[in-house]
Design a protein around this motif. Structure first.
Motif, mmCIF file in Angstrom:
data_model
loop_
_atom_site.group_PDB
_atom_site.id
_atom_site.type_symbol
_atom_site.label_atom_id
_atom_site.label_comp_id
_atom_site.label_asym_id
_atom_site.label_seq_id
_atom_site.Cartn_x
_atom_site.Cartn_y
_atom_site.Cartn_z
ATOM 1 N N GLY A 147 0.778 -1.233 0.000
ATOM 2 C CA GLY A 147 0.000 0.000 0.000
ATOM 3 C C GLY A 147 0.806 1.277 0.000
ATOM 4 N N LEU A 148 2.023 1.232 0.534
ATOM 5 C CA LEU A 148 2.856 2.433 0.563
ATOM 6 C C LEU A 148 3.442 2.717 -0.823
ATOM 7 C CD1 LEU A 148 4.758 1.957 3.946
ATOM 8 C CD2 LEU A 148 2.871 3.522 3.459
ATOM 9 N N ALA A 149 3.708 3.983 -1.080
ATOM 10 C CA ALA A 149 4.265 4.378 -2.383
ATOM 11 C C ALA A 149 5.575 3.630 -2.639
ATOM 12 C CB ALA A 149 4.503 5.881 -2.409
ATOM 13 N N GLN A 150 5.605 2.854 -3.699
ATOM 14 C CA GLN A 150 6.778 2.026 -3.994
ATOM 15 C C GLN A 150 8.006 2.844 -4.381
ATOM 16 O OE1 GLN A 150 6.634 -1.490 -3.490
ATOM 17 N NE2 GLN A 150 4.842 -0.633 -2.458
ATOM 18 N N ASN A 151 7.775 4.057 -4.886
ATOM 19 C CA ASN A 151 8.896 4.916 -5.269
ATOM 20 C C ASN A 151 9.206 5.950 -4.181
ATOM 21 O OD1 ASN A 151 6.558 6.384 -5.586
ATOM 22 N ND2 ASN A 151 7.160 7.333 -7.532
ATOM 23 N N GLY A 152 8.578 5.809 -3.006
ATOM 24 C CA GLY A 152 8.818 6.731 -1.900
ATOM 25 C C GLY A 152 10.107 6.402 -1.162
ATOM 26 N N ARG A 153 10.594 7.347 -0.389
ATOM 27 C CA ARG A 153 11.860 7.169 0.323
ATOM 28 C C ARG A 153 11.768 6.083 1.392
ATOM 29 N NH1 ARG A 153 14.904 12.055 0.025
ATOM 30 N NH2 ARG A 153 16.552 10.999 1.194
ATOM 31 N N PHE A 154 10.619 5.972 2.059
ATOM 32 C CA PHE A 154 10.487 4.985 3.122
ATOM 33 C C PHE A 154 10.598 3.570 2.562
ATOM 34 C CE2 PHE A 154 8.315 2.029 5.918
ATOM 35 C CZ PHE A 154 8.808 2.380 7.168
ATOM 36 N N MET A 155 9.869 3.280 1.487
ATOM 37 C CA MET A 155 9.911 1.929 0.916
ATOM 38 C C MET A 155 11.272 1.625 0.306
ATOM 39 S SD MET A 155 7.445 0.025 1.643
ATOM 40 C CE MET A 155 7.905 -1.328 0.546
ATOM 41 N N ASP A 163 11.014 -4.919 3.675
ATOM 42 C CA ASP A 163 9.813 -4.875 2.840
ATOM 43 C C ASP A 163 9.059 -6.202 2.893
ATOM 44 O OD1 ASP A 163 12.152 -5.859 1.513
ATOM 45 O OD2 ASP A 163 11.104 -5.774 -0.410
ATOM 46 N N GLN A 164 9.805 -7.315 2.989
ATOM 47 C CA GLN A 164 9.148 -8.625 3.069
ATOM 48 C C GLN A 164 8.418 -8.786 4.401
ATOM 49 O OE1 GLN A 164 12.018 -11.684 2.190
ATOM 50 N NE2 GLN A 164 12.460 -10.888 0.151
#
Length: 202
Positions: free
Chosen positions: A50-58, A67-68
Motif C-alpha cells: 500500500g505504501l508508495a513504492q517509489n517513496g523514500r520509506f519503501m 519490505d518482506q
C-alpha cells in the motif's frame, strides 16, 4: 562484520516473531482483531503493497530487507515520514550501501510499533499518563507521545519531534501513520541477543 550480521538477523527475527505476540506496552488489547469497518477500509493490500513504492520509506525498507516483513501477517503500526523529512535526517542515515544495513534497520525499526495502535489509542494513553505516554518500538527504543496544539506528537530519545499528519491508514496487516519527521533510535539501543534486554551488551 559478523556482529553486524548477527544484530541484523536478530532484529529481523524479532520483527517477524512479534506478529503473534501481545506486548505489555501496547495500547490496543485487540491488536490481532480488526473490526469489519477496518477490514473494509484495509481492502486486500498489505503495508508493503500500500505504501508508495517509489517513496523514500519503501526504498529504505527494501534496502534493509524489511519490505518482506511489512508484507507479512503482522500486525504492525508503522510511522512513515514524508519524503521531505528524509532530507532533514543526519547525513548517511539512509545510505543504502550493504555496510550501512544494520544502521538502516535500526532506524526503521525505531518507527515500527508491535500490534495495531490507532491514533485514538495513542491519545488515550497520553490522557491516562497525564499528558505524556511512552511507546516501545521494535528497535528496542522508546517514543514519548504528547499532544501539541491538538496534534499527536511523538518524540525520540534525542528530542526530535514528529507530528502525525495523517493517521489510521488501514491495511490487512496493520496500520500506518504518516509523520513529518524521522524518529531516530537512541545510540544505546541495540538489537538484543537471545535472553538479553534491549540496549545491553553481552
Amino acid at each position: 562484520m559478523k556482529t553486524h550480521a548477527l544484530a541484523l538477523g536478530i532484529a529481523a527475527a524479532a520483527l517477524v516473531a512479534v506478529s503473534g505476540c501481545n506486548k505489555a506496552g501496547n495500547t490496543n488489547k485487540n491488536e490481532t482483531v480488526q473490526t469489519p469497518e477496518a477490514k473494509k477500509a484495509a481492502g486486500t493490500k498489505t503495508i508493503a503493497a500500500g505504501l508508495a513504492q517509489n517513496g523514500r520509506f519503501m526504498a529504505a525498507a527494501k534496502a534493509a530487507g524489511l519490505d518482506q516483513t511489512l508484507a507479512g501477517p503482522g500486525p504492525y503500526t508503522v510511522l512513515v515520514p514524508d519524503d521531505a523529512a528524509f532530507d532533514k535526517a543526519p547525513a548517511g542515515t539512509f545510505d543504502t550501501k550493504p555496510e550501512n544495513r544494520a544502521q538502516l534497520t535500526g532506524v526503521l525499526t525505531n518507527m515500527i510499533l508491535p500490534g495495531t495502535v490507532l491514533v485514538a489509542d495513542i491519545d488515550k494513553l497520553i490522557d491516562q499518563k497525564n499528558g505524556k505516554g511512552t511507546l516501545a518500538t521494535m528497535g528496542g527504543g522508546l517514543l514519548t507521545a504528547t499532544k501539541e496544539g491538538g496534534n499527536t506528537v511523538l518524540t525520540d530519545a534525542a528530542g526530535n519531534k514528529a507530528t502525525i499528519t495523517k493517521g489510521d491508514e488501514q491495511y490487512t496487516n496493520g496500520v500506518v501513520h504518516h509523520v513529518d519527521a524521522v524518529l531516530m533510535p537512541s545510540k544505546k539501543a541495540t538489537a538484543p541477543a537471545v535472553g538479553e534486554k534491549a540496549g545491553k551488551k553481552p
